[in-house]
Design a protein around this motif. Structure first.
Motif, mmCIF file in Angstrom:
data_model
loop_
_atom_site.group_PDB
_atom_site.id
_atom_site.type_symbol
_atom_site.label_atom_id
_atom_site.label_comp_id
_atom_site.label_asym_id
_atom_site.label_seq_id
_atom_site.Cartn_x
_atom_site.Cartn_y
_atom_site.Cartn_z
ATOM 1 N N ASP A 118 0.828 -1.213 0.000
ATOM 2 C CA ASP A 118 0.000 0.000 0.000
ATOM 3 C C ASP A 118 0.863 1.263 0.000
ATOM 4 O OD1 ASP A 118 -2.485 -1.209 -0.131
ATOM 5 O OD2 ASP A 118 -2.741 -1.289 2.046
ATOM 6 N N LEU A 119 1.977 1.208 0.705
ATOM 7 C CA LEU A 119 2.873 2.365 0.744
ATOM 8 C C LEU A 119 3.456 2.663 -0.634
ATOM 9 C CD1 LEU A 119 4.874 1.686 4.048
ATOM 10 C CD2 LEU A 119 3.049 3.372 3.704
ATOM 11 N N ALA A 120 3.695 1.618 -1.389
ATOM 12 C CA ALA A 120 4.315 1.797 -2.704
ATOM 13 C C ALA A 120 3.419 2.578 -3.665
ATOM 14 C CB ALA A 120 4.665 0.439 -3.314
ATOM 15 N N ALA A 121 2.133 2.497 -3.480
ATOM 16 C CA ALA A 121 1.204 3.167 -4.397
ATOM 17 C C ALA A 121 1.438 4.675 -4.451
ATOM 18 C CB ALA A 121 -0.234 2.873 -3.979
ATOM 19 N N THR A 122 1.844 5.269 -3.325
ATOM 20 C CA THR A 122 2.015 6.730 -3.280
ATOM 21 C C THR A 122 3.471 7.165 -3.091
ATOM 22 O OG1 THR A 122 1.568 6.698 -0.887
ATOM 23 C CG2 THR A 122 -0.306 7.104 -2.364
ATOM 24 N N ARG A 123 4.366 6.229 -2.861
ATOM 25 C CA ARG A 123 5.749 6.600 -2.560
ATOM 26 C C ARG A 123 6.768 6.101 -3.585
ATOM 27 N NH1 ARG A 123 2.828 6.164 1.924
ATOM 28 N NH2 ARG A 123 3.251 7.473 3.759
ATOM 29 N N ALA A 124 6.454 5.049 -4.300
ATOM 30 C CA ALA A 124 7.412 4.483 -5.252
ATOM 31 C C ALA A 124 7.586 5.390 -6.464
ATOM 32 C CB ALA A 124 6.951 3.091 -5.695
ATOM 33 N N ALA A 125 8.783 5.372 -7.028
ATOM 34 C CA ALA A 125 9.066 6.162 -8.228
ATOM 35 C C ALA A 125 9.103 5.272 -9.469
ATOM 36 C CB ALA A 125 10.399 6.892 -8.068
ATOM 37 N N ASP A 126 9.583 4.072 -9.311
ATOM 38 C CA ASP A 126 9.743 3.179 -10.457
ATOM 39 C C ASP A 126 8.408 2.497 -10.792
ATOM 40 O OD1 ASP A 126 12.249 1.683 -11.960
ATOM 41 O OD2 ASP A 126 10.501 0.391 -11.743
ATOM 42 N N PRO A 127 7.959 2.584 -12.036
ATOM 43 C CA PRO A 127 6.680 1.962 -12.416
ATOM 44 C C PRO A 127 6.651 0.460 -12.175
ATOM 45 C CG PRO A 127 7.438 3.461 -14.132
ATOM 46 C CD PRO A 127 8.562 3.327 -13.161
ATOM 47 N N GLN A 128 7.774 -0.195 -12.347
ATOM 48 C CA GLN A 128 7.816 -1.640 -12.140
ATOM 49 C C GLN A 128 7.655 -1.990 -10.663
ATOM 50 O OE1 GLN A 128 11.222 -3.520 -13.961
ATOM 51 N NE2 GLN A 128 10.310 -5.571 -13.869
ATOM 52 N N GLY B 199 10.325 8.128 -3.533
ATOM 53 C CA GLY B 199 11.158 8.123 -4.726
ATOM 54 C C GLY B 199 12.085 6.925 -4.793
ATOM 55 N N ARG B 200 13.283 7.162 -5.310
ATOM 56 C CA ARG B 200 14.234 6.085 -5.500
ATOM 57 C C ARG B 200 14.654 5.447 -4.172
ATOM 58 N NH1 ARG B 200 17.268 5.156 -10.025
ATOM 59 N NH2 ARG B 200 15.390 6.011 -10.997
ATOM 60 N N ASP B 201 14.737 6.260 -3.116
ATOM 61 C CA ASP B 201 15.085 5.729 -1.795
ATOM 62 C C ASP B 201 14.024 4.719 -1.332
ATOM 63 O OD1 ASP B 201 16.470 5.515 0.732
ATOM 64 O OD2 ASP B 201 14.934 6.827 1.582
ATOM 65 N N PHE B 202 12.769 5.073 -1.546
ATOM 66 C CA PHE B 202 11.687 4.150 -1.184
ATOM 67 C C PHE B 202 11.810 2.860 -1.986
ATOM 68 C CE2 PHE B 202 7.669 2.088 -1.941
ATOM 69 C CZ PHE B 202 7.121 1.977 -0.672
ATOM 70 N N ASP B 203 12.026 2.989 -3.270
ATOM 71 C CA ASP B 203 12.101 1.810 -4.125
ATOM 72 C C ASP B 203 13.151 0.819 -3.622
ATOM 73 O OD1 ASP B 203 10.168 2.971 -5.702
ATOM 74 O OD2 ASP B 203 11.577 3.657 -7.248
ATOM 75 N N ARG B 204 14.319 1.346 -3.278
ATOM 76 C CA ARG B 204 15.387 0.459 -2.814
ATOM 77 C C ARG B 204 15.030 -0.190 -1.475
ATOM 78 N NH1 ARG B 204 19.036 4.826 -4.607
ATOM 79 N NH2 ARG B 204 20.011 4.216 -6.588
ATOM 80 N N ARG B 205 14.500 0.620 -0.558
ATOM 81 C CA ARG B 205 14.100 0.081 0.746
ATOM 82 C C ARG B 205 13.003 -0.978 0.584
ATOM 83 N NH1 ARG B 205 15.744 2.852 5.347
ATOM 84 N NH2 ARG B 205 16.748 4.872 4.975
ATOM 85 N N PHE B 206 12.016 -0.647 -0.228
ATOM 86 C CA PHE B 206 10.889 -1.558 -0.431
ATOM 87 C C PHE B 206 11.369 -2.896 -0.987
ATOM 88 C CE2 PHE B 206 7.788 -3.439 -3.323
ATOM 89 C CZ PHE B 206 6.676 -3.579 -2.503
ATOM 90 N N LEU B 207 12.191 -2.847 -2.015
ATOM 91 C CA LEU B 207 12.657 -4.082 -2.639
ATOM 92 C C LEU B 207 13.515 -4.913 -1.679
ATOM 93 C CD1 LEU B 207 13.574 -2.623 -6.145
ATOM 94 C CD2 LEU B 207 11.657 -4.161 -5.627
ATOM 95 N N MET C 289 12.389 -8.822 -8.184
ATOM 96 C CA MET C 289 12.831 -7.706 -7.344
ATOM 97 C C MET C 289 14.351 -7.556 -7.360
ATOM 98 S SD MET C 289 10.204 -7.668 -4.070
ATOM 99 C CE MET C 289 10.236 -9.422 -3.693
ATOM 100 N N LYS C 290 15.049 -8.665 -7.386
ATOM 101 C CA LYS C 290 16.517 -8.585 -7.453
ATOM 102 C C LYS C 290 16.970 -7.957 -8.770
ATOM 103 C CE LYS C 290 17.699 -12.358 -4.288
ATOM 104 N NZ LYS C 290 18.302 -13.706 -4.139
ATOM 105 N N THR C 291 16.259 -8.266 -9.833
ATOM 106 C CA THR C 291 16.582 -7.672 -11.141
ATOM 107 C C THR C 291 16.339 -6.166 -11.130
ATOM 108 O OG1 THR C 291 16.022 -9.729 -12.286
ATOM 109 C CG2 THR C 291 16.053 -7.704 -13.603
ATOM 110 N N ILE C 292 15.196 -5.758 -10.551
ATOM 111 C CA ILE C 292 14.881 -4.323 -10.463
ATOM 112 C C ILE C 292 15.910 -3.612 -9.583
ATOM 113 C CG2 ILE C 292 13.164 -2.610 -9.750
ATOM 114 C CD1 ILE C 292 11.011 -4.751 -10.175
ATOM 115 N N LEU C 293 16.231 -4.229 -8.461
ATOM 116 C CA LEU C 293 17.169 -3.613 -7.509
ATOM 117 C C LEU C 293 18.533 -3.408 -8.158
ATOM 118 C CD1 LEU C 293 17.283 -2.621 -4.581
ATOM 119 C CD2 LEU C 293 18.004 -4.933 -3.907
#
Length: 235
Positions: A78-88, A176-184, A228-232
């Protein structure tokens, strides 16, 4: 005259022997009919309670632990919906939620049908649990209800991959990008924990439905880990 008497004696003896044999057969038949014969089918062993119910303690543990584990994954998604930057990342988060929310409902239904406690209002951040998975609050290893009233009495088992309050707070504060990395990074660890739990169920469970779901979780989440490893690596 003596020959005639001898013949009569032999005939009488044969008749008596035949009568005795027939009487013995009748007695044996009556004994079997009354249920006392060897191998009588009237006495049957009681049905095995575990097979009759179709589940065991491992199935209950799997559902009771996987429900809050899934709830936390859904909260992270749910957090990713409003915080993630990467569409994938956003797409993957939506995929995780779509898969795990129905599984929560399915496992809750099993627990209700089995007459066992269902996690009620289980916190998605699971206070007191560290990144490696520590004991669920309010649950006692010895099998007695713990005093803290967590909604899952009588259990004290670790849930691998669960995030702490601090982990979830940092994730919620990122963007943004910080969220993406943490999330993954967090979701990879979370999925690895779920796979460990699923493998335990596959090895120890009795419910065909629960074991099938465990296999599905292990397969799906391993695929998501690879993604996720590929995206990261890309970001």
């Amino acid at each position: 005259m003596s020959r005639t008497l001898l013949r009569r004696a032999l005939v009488a003896g044969v008749s008596l022997t035949a009568a005795a044999v027939l009487a013995g057969c009748g007695s044996s038949d009556d004994h079997v009919a009354a249920g006392g014969g060897h191998g009588s089918p009237t006495a049957t062993a009681p049905a095995d309670s575990t097979s009759a119910e179709g589940h065991n303690a491992a199935d209950v543990m799997f559902a009771q632990m996987m429900i809050p584990h899934h709830q936390q994954a859904v909260a992270m998604a749910d957090l990713a919906a409003t915080r993630a930057a990467d569409p994938q990342v956003k797409q993957l988060a939506a995929q995780i939620k779509d898969a795990q929310a129905p599984e929560i409902a399915t496992m809750s239904g099993w627990l209700t049908a089995w007459g066992t406690p269902t996690p009620s209002g289980a916190p998605t951040t699971m206070p007191g649990m560290d990144h490696g998975g520590t004991a669920m609050p309010g649950i006692n290893h010895g099998g007695s209800a713990a005093p803290t009233g967590s909604g899952m009495p009588g259990m004290d088992h670790s849930m691998p991959g669960m995030m702490s309050d601090a982990d979830m707070t940092r994730l919620a504060a990122a963007s943004g990008r910080d969220f993406d990395r943490r999330f993954l990074t967090m979701m990879i660890a979370h999925h690895e924990g779920a796979i460990t739990m699923a493998r335990t169920e596959a090895a120890q469970g009795a419910s065909a439905d629960a074991k099938a779901l465990a296999g599905q979780i292990a397969t799906t989440q391993q695929t998501e880990i690879d993604t996720m490893k590929t995206i990261l690596a890309r970001i």
